[in-house]
Write an enzyme that holds these catalytic residues in place. Structure first.
Site, PDB file in Angstrom:
ATOM      1  N   TYR A   1     -21.175 -21.423  -2.485  1.00 41.01           N
ATOM      2  CA  TYR A   1     -20.269 -20.883  -3.494  1.00 41.01           C
ATOM      3  C   TYR A   1     -21.055 -20.295  -4.659  1.00 41.01           C
ATOM      4  CZ  TYR A   1     -16.241 -20.692  -6.668  1.00 41.01           C
ATOM      5  OH  TYR A   1     -15.260 -20.281  -7.530  1.00 41.01           O
TER       6      TYR A   1
ATOM      7  N   GLU B   1     -13.171 -22.764 -16.308  1.00 36.78           N
ATOM      8  CA  GLU B   1     -12.223 -23.825 -15.991  1.00 36.78           C
ATOM      9  C   GLU B   1     -10.788 -23.278 -16.072  1.00 36.78           C
ATOM     10  OE1 GLU B   1     -13.577 -26.601 -14.927  1.00 36.78           O
ATOM     11  OE2 GLU B   1     -15.565 -25.844 -15.450  1.00 36.78           O
TER      12      GLU B   1
END
Length: 219
Positions: A114, A146
């Site tokens: 990732y 986030e």
């Protein structure tokens, strides 16, 4: 959700259509873009947002897991961009936005493929911004830190104390002690796709409440 969005857009008087395609497959991405051009005449913008994560420690990650993440997260970006720049070059304009992750810059642990694939997106953003300058095509990236997406929820539910961990993460976000919303990310993408950002290219823009770059003493 996609069908509902199409219906909503049509209700606003906007011509809309949805396709299902595997962007990691070159032939499918080519057929998809050809269908879009036939339907709408050209392509003005492209958002590369497909992504998966096979969270696993490096020593446990299999070659198959690595390849799957690379195909979805990085090869799809190459495939789609290669196809959309053809009509964009004819029009001598266009805007491409790649959605990336802070993991490419910060690391996280257990996210080798990732992180690498998102690092590749960042590198291609800068490379293509240079290569496509003569054609008037802008290329930028929105970097997410986030934001509570389905993928994020899937990850946090694998942890021993999801609720407590989520609260700890939110408390580390300098601006507002909260996660970035999907709407805030969408607003930046819309800006980069529009003429309002007509002299912006090759940028990695962090929409993260200062999470990545502001001084850690703020925590």
């Amino acid at each position: 959700q996609v069908a509902a969005l199409v219906t909503k857009l049509e209700g606003m008087g906007v011509k809309a259509k949805a396709w299902r395609s595997n962007a990691g497959n070159f032939a499918e991405s080519e057929a998809f873009v050809n269908d879009v051009v036939k339907e709408f005449g050209t392509v003005d913008v492209c958002i590369n947002n497909a992504g998966i994560s096979k969270d696993n420690l490096l020593l446990r990650m299999t070659p198959e897991q690595w390849d799957e993440v690379m195909e979805v997260n990085l090869k799809s970006v190459f495939n789609m961009t290669k196809q959309v720049i053809k009509p964009m070059m004819k029009a001598r304009k266009g805007s491409i936005v790649n959605i990336g992750s802070k993991v490419a810059e910060t690391g996280q642990g257990g996210t080798s493929a990732y992180a690498a694939s998102n690092g590749g997106r960042n590198a291609l953003t800068r490379e293509w911004a240079v290569e496509l300058l003569p054609h008037g095509i802008r290329v930028n990236a929105v970097i997410v830190a986030e934001c509570y997406t389905p993928m994020y929820d899937k990850w946090i539910q694998t942890l021993p104390n999801p609720s407590e961990t989520l609260s700890e993460i939110e408390n580390r976000i300098p601006l507002g002690k909260r996660m970035t919303t999907k709407e805030e990310l969408g607003a930046m993408v819309a800006f980069l796709l529009s003429s309002k950002s007509s002299h912006t290219t090759g940028q990695l823009i962090h929409v993260d409440g200062g999470y990545v770059h502001l001084d850690r003493s703020l925590i």
